[in-house]
Design a protein around this motif. Structure first.
Motif, mmCIF file in Angstrom:
data_model
loop_
_atom_site.group_PDB
_atom_site.id
_atom_site.type_symbol
_atom_site.label_atom_id
_atom_site.label_comp_id
_atom_site.label_asym_id
_atom_site.label_seq_id
_atom_site.Cartn_x
_atom_site.Cartn_y
_atom_site.Cartn_z
ATOM 1 N N LYS A 3 0.840 -1.188 0.000
ATOM 2 C CA LYS A 3 0.000 0.000 0.000
ATOM 3 C C LYS A 3 0.879 1.242 0.000
ATOM 4 O O LYS A 3 2.045 1.211 0.398
ATOM 5 N N VAL A 14 1.312 -4.741 3.253
ATOM 6 C CA VAL A 14 0.137 -4.915 4.102
ATOM 7 C C VAL A 14 0.448 -6.068 5.039
ATOM 8 O O VAL A 14 1.380 -6.828 4.817
ATOM 9 N N VAL A 18 -2.676 -10.975 5.055
ATOM 10 C CA VAL A 18 -3.348 -10.538 3.833
ATOM 11 C C VAL A 18 -2.418 -10.710 2.635
ATOM 12 O O VAL A 18 -2.828 -11.178 1.573
ATOM 13 N N VAL A 26 -11.334 -7.093 -5.225
ATOM 14 C CA VAL A 26 -11.379 -5.990 -4.265
ATOM 15 C C VAL A 26 -12.583 -5.114 -4.589
ATOM 16 O O VAL A 26 -12.784 -4.743 -5.750
ATOM 17 N N ARG A 28 -14.916 -1.640 -2.913
ATOM 18 C CA ARG A 28 -15.186 -0.637 -1.889
ATOM 19 C C ARG A 28 -16.693 -0.601 -1.672
ATOM 20 O O ARG A 28 -17.463 -0.460 -2.610
ATOM 21 N N LEU A 36 -11.764 -7.612 0.410
ATOM 22 C CA LEU A 36 -10.729 -8.223 -0.419
ATOM 23 C C LEU A 36 -10.828 -9.734 -0.289
ATOM 24 O O LEU A 36 -10.895 -10.257 0.821
ATOM 25 N N SER A 47 -11.460 -4.099 5.497
ATOM 26 C CA SER A 47 -10.704 -3.015 6.121
ATOM 27 C C SER A 47 -11.591 -1.790 6.243
ATOM 28 O O SER A 47 -12.288 -1.419 5.294
ATOM 29 N N ASP A 50 -8.880 1.970 4.952
ATOM 30 C CA ASP A 50 -8.193 1.984 3.656
ATOM 31 C C ASP A 50 -7.002 1.037 3.579
ATOM 32 O O ASP A 50 -5.998 1.336 2.939
ATOM 33 N N GLY A 51 -7.106 -0.101 4.228
ATOM 34 C CA GLY A 51 -6.083 -1.133 4.088
ATOM 35 C C GLY A 51 -4.964 -1.098 5.102
ATOM 36 O O GLY A 51 -4.020 -1.874 5.002
ATOM 37 N N TRP A 54 -6.730 -5.089 8.665
ATOM 38 C CA TRP A 54 -7.708 -5.971 8.023
ATOM 39 C C TRP A 54 -8.283 -6.929 9.043
ATOM 40 O O TRP A 54 -7.578 -7.407 9.930
#
Length: 181
Positions: A3, A14, A18, A26, A28, A36, A47, A50-51, A54
């Motif tokens: 990320k 990450v 994960v 993935v 949103r 994910l 998440s 924003d990652g 998780w």
């Protein structure tokens, strides 16, 4: 999986759990969270930041694919008794059985869910293409056990390629023009 917080200038990995699953699907969600599903079997995460962190989400069976519709309903495809579809309307807390199909064999699935003109064309490797208006009721749209992947162009033409284990991997391209039906 890595990320970036600075527009891609620097990258950090990450969490290991994960990262080891690989990048599959993935989405949103409307609440801003991210779902994910790893490229390996059975791993799904959510998440809320924003990652950065998780949380593991349990999926039924040996899950392979994730799809989230416009209403945030979650669909999981598993290798359970064939290819089995499940739906969750509570972000993966509970799942209900939707549909099952028995392909000739099972493998990883890439471009599975394709939406065009109000219909979903759902590709199942070594089986063919299912068609649905709501991802709950399906019809067999095109049964072709040689299909290995599916794409739909900007005009609605279905383009598939075969799946071959033979060397030198002969490729066949299938072209089905929905505009002529």
């Amino acid at each position: 999986i890595k990320k970036s917080k600075d527009g891609g200038l620097t990258w950090t990995e990450v969490t290991e759990e994960v990262s080891k699953t690989g990048l599959g699907d993935v989405f949103r969600l409307k609440d801003g969270s991210v779902m994910l599903h790893g490229s390996d079997c059975c791993y799904m995460f959510r998440s809320f930041d924003d990652g950065i962190t998780w949380t593991r989400v349990i999926t039924p069976g040996y899950s392979l694919k994730l799809y989230v519709d416009d209403n945030d309903a979650i669909y999981i495809v598993t290798q359970e008794g064939g290819m089995t579809f499940y739906k969750s309307t509570d972000y993966g807390l509970n799942y209900s059985f939707v549909y099952r199909v028995n392909p000739q064999w099972h493998s990883t699935m890439e471009n599975t869910f394709n939406k065009r003109d109000g219909f979903y064309y759902v590709f199942i490797q070594a089986f063919g293409i299912l068609k649905s208006k709501d991802l709950v009721n399906y019809e067999i749209y095109w049964q072709n056990q040689d299909l290995g992947n599916l794409f739909i162009d900007h005009r609605g033409v279905l383009i598939g390629k075969n799946w071959s284990w033979q060397f030198p991997y002969p490729r066949i391209i299938y072209y089905r023009n929905n505009l002529v039906e």
